[in-house]
Design a protein around this motif. Structure first.
Motif, PDB file in Angstrom:
ATOM      1  N   TYR A  12      51.048  48.661  53.097  1.00 43.50           N
ATOM      2  CA  TYR A  12      49.618  48.851  53.347  1.00 43.50           C
ATOM      3  C   TYR A  12      49.076  49.967  52.469  1.00 43.50           C
ATOM      4  O   TYR A  12      48.704  51.044  52.914  1.00 43.50           O
ATOM      5  CB  TYR A  12      49.366  49.121  54.830  1.00 43.50           C
ATOM      6  N   SER A  13      49.062  49.665  51.195  1.00 47.04           N
ATOM      7  CA  SER A  13      48.557  50.563  50.161  1.00 47.04           C
ATOM      8  C   SER A  13      47.927  49.697  49.081  1.00 47.04           C
ATOM      9  O   SER A  13      48.470  48.637  48.728  1.00 47.04           O
ATOM     10  CB  SER A  13      49.696  51.391  49.559  1.00 47.04           C
ATOM     11  N   VAL A  14      46.784  50.118  48.565  1.00 43.02           N
ATOM     12  CA  VAL A  14      46.160  49.320  47.501  1.00 43.02           C
ATOM     13  C   VAL A  14      47.066  49.236  46.284  1.00 43.02           C
ATOM     14  O   VAL A  14      46.976  48.273  45.501  1.00 43.02           O
ATOM     15  CB  VAL A  14      44.786  49.893  47.095  1.00 43.02           C
ATOM     16  N   ASP A  15      47.957  50.214  46.120  1.00 45.69           N
ATOM     17  CA  ASP A  15      48.847  50.202  44.955  1.00 45.69           C
ATOM     18  C   ASP A  15      49.944  49.155  45.072  1.00 45.69           C
ATOM     19  O   ASP A  15      50.683  48.920  44.103  1.00 45.69           O
ATOM     20  CB  ASP A  15      49.450  51.596  44.754  1.00 45.69           C
ATOM     21  N   GLU A  16      50.052  48.521  46.238  1.00 47.87           N
ATOM     22  CA  GLU A  16      50.997  47.418  46.405  1.00 47.87           C
ATOM     23  C   GLU A  16      50.385  46.077  46.005  1.00 47.87           C
ATOM     24  O   GLU A  16      51.100  45.070  45.917  1.00 47.87           O
ATOM     25  CB  GLU A  16      51.470  47.345  47.858  1.00 47.87           C
ATOM     26  N   LEU A  17      49.078  46.049  45.774  1.00 46.60           N
ATOM     27  CA  LEU A  17      48.450  44.803  45.332  1.00 46.60           C
ATOM     28  C   LEU A  17      49.014  44.404  43.974  1.00 46.60           C
ATOM     29  O   LEU A  17      49.186  45.237  43.081  1.00 46.60           O
ATOM     30  CB  LEU A  17      46.932  44.978  45.233  1.00 46.60           C
ATOM     31  N   GLY A  18      49.293  43.115  43.837  1.00 41.49           N
ATOM     32  CA  GLY A  18      49.796  42.614  42.564  1.00 41.49           C
ATOM     33  C   GLY A  18      51.271  42.850  42.338  1.00 41.49           C
ATOM     34  O   GLY A  18      51.767  42.640  41.232  1.00 41.49           O
ATOM     35  N   THR A  19      52.014  43.282  43.373  1.00 39.83           N
ATOM     36  CA  THR A  19      53.465  43.450  43.236  1.00 39.83           C
ATOM     37  C   THR A  19      54.161  42.291  43.953  1.00 39.83           C
ATOM     38  O   THR A  19      53.719  41.839  45.002  1.00 39.83           O
ATOM     39  CB  THR A  19      53.935  44.792  43.841  1.00 39.83           C
ATOM     40  N   ILE A  20      55.238  41.843  43.377  1.00 31.61           N
ATOM     41  CA  ILE A  20      55.919  40.645  43.869  1.00 31.61           C
ATOM     42  C   ILE A  20      56.807  40.946  45.071  1.00 31.61           C
ATOM     43  O   ILE A  20      57.127  42.098  45.350  1.00 31.61           O
ATOM     44  CB  ILE A  20      56.782  40.009  42.763  1.00 31.61           C
ATOM     45  N   ILE A  21      57.176  39.891  45.795  1.00 31.51           N
ATOM     46  CA  ILE A  21      58.307  39.937  46.720  1.00 31.51           C
ATOM     47  C   ILE A  21      59.486  39.361  45.938  1.00 31.51           C
ATOM     48  O   ILE A  21      59.449  38.212  45.500  1.00 31.51           O
ATOM     49  CB  ILE A  21      58.054  39.110  47.990  1.00 31.51           C
ATOM     50  N   ALA A  22      60.511  40.157  45.749  1.00 31.83           N
ATOM     51  CA  ALA A  22      61.604  39.767  44.856  1.00 31.83           C
ATOM     52  C   ALA A  22      62.329  38.520  45.341  1.00 31.83           C
ATOM     53  O   ALA A  22      62.452  38.283  46.550  1.00 31.83           O
ATOM     54  CB  ALA A  22      62.598  40.914  44.715  1.00 31.83           C
ATOM     55  N   GLY A  23      62.775  37.712  44.399  1.00 31.30           N
ATOM     56  CA  GLY A  23      63.598  36.558  44.735  1.00 31.30           C
ATOM     57  C   GLY A  23      64.851  36.997  45.469  1.00 31.30           C
ATOM     58  O   GLY A  23      65.456  38.019  45.138  1.00 31.30           O
ATOM     59  N   GLY A  24      65.237  36.241  46.496  1.00 26.52           N
ATOM     60  CA  GLY A  24      66.395  36.591  47.310  1.00 26.52           C
ATOM     61  C   GLY A  24      66.049  37.411  48.534  1.00 26.52           C
ATOM     62  O   GLY A  24      66.916  37.652  49.385  1.00 26.52           O
ATOM     63  N   HIS A  25      64.784  37.826  48.664  1.00 22.01           N
ATOM     64  CA  HIS A  25      64.361  38.616  49.828  1.00 22.01           C
ATOM     65  C   HIS A  25      64.425  37.753  51.091  1.00 22.01           C
ATOM     66  O   HIS A  25      63.889  36.646  51.141  1.00 22.01           O
ATOM     67  CB  HIS A  25      62.932  39.124  49.607  1.00 22.01           C
TER      68      HIS A  25
END
Length: 684
Positions: free
Chosen positions: A617-630
């Motif tokens: 819950y941070s605007v800086d997390e926008l545009g970051t992926i959920i890594a494959g294998g999660h």
């Protein structure tokens, strides 16, 4: 994931990071919402106009600069005359009456997910002494800076109980011949909206004793806003591209110095207007023309010249003088030792309420075990911001009166605030939510209580929050319609839930409950950049309606990816299915972040299903992926299903109508907790 995919994803991340790096981030931020009066439940218009938008904005700010740097404060405006009248009529001590209402309001705000750091009141035991000292400090500084004028005016007086009566303590027949309402107040008729002088009221009667009151002379302090009007104008002009159009236009057109002259002198005025300082002209009622200038010196120069040329003028300055004391015992006492004629009087509820958010901030910090002096980090910090959410009809007070109070609090009121002085605030106004095409009004019985939608109609608070955010109250008045609310809930229960559920189901059925390794599809990257750009702009300006529709379209991208690439069906090419599902989870993470301020409970469910930490819950997390294998969590139910909603409505099929006097007849111990915010014209 191959090097090419990693490089492409990093490029996208950096592009969005560039957008995020350009956001202006204050050091600290404080949010306030229009203060509820402590005498009645809150109807949905007040939730829609101020409390829900303020909560959305405070959550956005917390995602922007961190939770520890944001405060959201609010509380009851206790010293309004109606609270005292209601308590007297019920035979209850005023403080007991207000305390019960405040508890109700606090519970309702919690039910709607409105997360206020400190919900108190101007007369609350934990707040009163702090608030009293601060208000008296303001009065002392205003007096020292010659910003208080003493004027004599006529006030209703009850000879039976020997006390002066505020306007709302007196009722009589409206003097408007087209109305004749027998229950008009001492200064205004709530039925026809006509305002008048006290002596115009017909057949007056005291609300406290039912006796016929008398008009007597009394002396009061009046705030002199004219003294600092040029400074207010300079400040307001810097907000032309920042504040909402309606807010800016109202206050700039009020504060610009003006004089009026008869339209019969228009031709003579035209002959000399080229010799006057820069100005604008407009026609006004009563066959008058108003000349509007851009500073007081320009006005004075022009007025002198015009009158020397035989044109009689009238200065338009009545807006700039407001009485700020009252002859009532229920309120903050005027400090003694300044003027003996003011001893025993109290501060009028309007300046009282304008100062209150500072007091509320001090108490909030004490509850967080911080020194109360830390309030200056918010209110006196030029790198901090104060955001005040309020109804459009309160703009005058929160811009001009509060601005004048803040300037008058300085050692020298004749300059805009310096560092370590009270900083002027950001104003976010909202138009009215209408019902049946009219402004909601208790006196007319045209309102819906906030708790009725939850407890009688069975709606979930987050459905209502979402609907309120879709209304265009930032631009115009909107009508509350249950059919429109139901329509939006069908979308949330249908396409929006599908966008949440499909990727999780496909991951479990095809990829072992994990996010597959894949790469972002080009369209996903493009659409994400666009929506993040739009999100930042919409949230900064607290303009939510068009933004939410854009987010809905972004969510539909998931359904489009499923329709095209079938990630849930192993009969289709696996690489495309992996890439499509990988992209879907990328979109889902962005949706959780963007929708969290609007529907926090629902997004918490989705966050848990995605098995993501609270740090997202941070605007800086926008545009970051959920890594494959999660590894994912378990799919949940998110927005209520259409079938469940229909069943709730069916079980309560009686007509939905309002009861104008529910706020008087309901017992304070009811389990249906309620809250309110009111138009000052309705209640004072």
């Amino acid at each position: 994931m191959n090097d090419k995919t990693t490089k492409k994803n990093n490029h996208n991340d950096q592009t969005i990071k560039t957008l995020l790096s350009r956001i202006k981030r204050p050091e600290k931020a404080l949010v306030t919402a229009g203060m509820p009066y402590a005498n009645a439940p809150l109807h949905v218009g007040h939730l829609a106009g101020v409390h829900v938008p303020a909560d959305i904005y405070s959550r956005w700010l917390k995602m922007l600069i961190g939770e520890d740097n944001v405060l959201f404060v609010c509380g009851t405006d206790d010293h309004g005359s109606n609270s005292e009248v209601a308590a007297i009529k019920q035979g209850i001590e005023v403080q007991d009456y207000i305390s019960g209402i405040r508890q109700q309001q606090s519970k309702t705000l919690q039910e709607y997910g409105i997360c206020i750091d400190n919900y108190t009141g101007t007369s609350a035991p934990e707040t009163y002494q702090t608030h009293k000292e601060l208000c008296q400090e303001f009065l002392q500084k205003l007096y020292r800076n010659n910003m208080l004028q003493k004027r004599t005016s006529k006030q209703w007086f009850d000879p039976g109980i020997k006390r002066f009566l505020p306007d709302r303590y007196v009722q009589g027949t409206c003097p408007n011949p087209e109305c004749d309402n027998p229950d008009a107040f001492g200064d205004e008729c709530s039925l026809c909206g006509h305002s008048f002088e006290p002596e115009e009221l017909l057949n007056p009667r005291s609300n406290l004793s039912d006796q016929t009151p008398l008009l007597k002379d009394t002396k009061h302090w009046w705030l002199d806003m004219w003294k600092v009007s040029d400074l207010l104008r300079q400040w307001i002009e810097t907000k032309k591209s920042v504040w909402r159009k309606g807010v800016y236009n109202e206050v700039i057109n009020t504060v610009l110095p003006c004089f009026a002259f008869s339209s019969s002198d228009e031709e003579e005025f035209k002959k000399i207007q080229a010799q006057l300082p820069k100005h604008k002209r407009r026609y006004a009622p009563g066959k008058q023309i108003v000349a509007q200038f851009f500073s007081i010196p320009d006005l004075e120069q022009a007025r002198t010249f015009v009158e020397e040329n035989g044109i009689k003028t009238t200065l338009i300055d009545s807006w700039a003088y407001r009485s700020i004391t009252r002859d009532v015992p229920w309120g903050i006492p005027v400090p003694t030792g300044i003027d003996s004629e003011m001893d025993g009087k109290t501060l009028y509820v309007w300046p009282d309420s304008l100062i209150a958010p500072i007091s509320f901030t001090k108490i909030a910090l004490q509850k967080k075990e911080q020194n109360a002096s830390a309030y200056k980090d918010y209110w006196c910090n030029e790198n901090a911001r104060i955001y005040q959410f309020l109804g459009q009809d309160n703009v005058f007070f929160y811009v001009l009166m509060q601005g004048a109070l803040w300037l008058g609090h300085q050692d020298d009121p004749m300059h805009l605030p310096k560092p370590n002085e009270l900083q002027l605030t950001e104003i976010i106004g909202a138009y009215h939510l209408h019902l049946n095409g009219e402004k909601m009004s208790k006196s007319k019985g045209n309102f819906i209580l906030a708790d009725e939608l939850i407890h009688q109609k069975g709606y979930h608070p987050e459905q209502i929050r979402y609907y309120f955010a879709l209304l265009s109250l930032s631009e115009k008045s909107s009508n509350f319609e249950l059919s429109h609310l139901d329509e939006r809930n069908q979308f949330l229960a249908g396409p929006m839930n599908a966008a949440f559920e499909k990727p999780i189901s496909a991951a479990y059925s095809q990829f072992g409950g994990k996010v597959p390794n894949g790469k972002l599809m080009e369209k996903t990257e493009t659409e994400t950049y666009k929506i993040v750009q739009r999100y930042i702009k919409g949230m900064e300006r607290a303009e939510f309606s068009k933004l939410l529709y854009a987010i809905e379209n972004y969510a539909r991208t998931i359904n489009s990816l499923f329709a095209q690439f079938k990630p849930h069906d192993d009969r289709f090419p696996e690489e495309q299915r992996r890439d499509a599902l990988f992209s879907c989870f990328y979109i889902l993470k962005n949706l959780v972040i963007m929708l969290y301020p609007f529907v926090p409970q629902t997004m918490k469910k989705l966050q848990k299903s995605l098995n993501l930490p609270d740090s997202i819950y941070s605007v800086d997390e926008l545009g970051t992926i959920i890594a494959g294998g999660h590894s994912l969590g378990i799919k949940d139910s998110y927005f209520p299903s259409a079938a469940a909603e229909k069943e709730k409505l069916k079980s309560n099929s009686r007509p939905f109508k309002c009861r104008a006097n529910d706020f008087v007849t309901r017992k304070l111990t009811t389990s249906k907790k309620i809250s309110c915010n009111h138009n000052p014209k309705d209640l004072h």
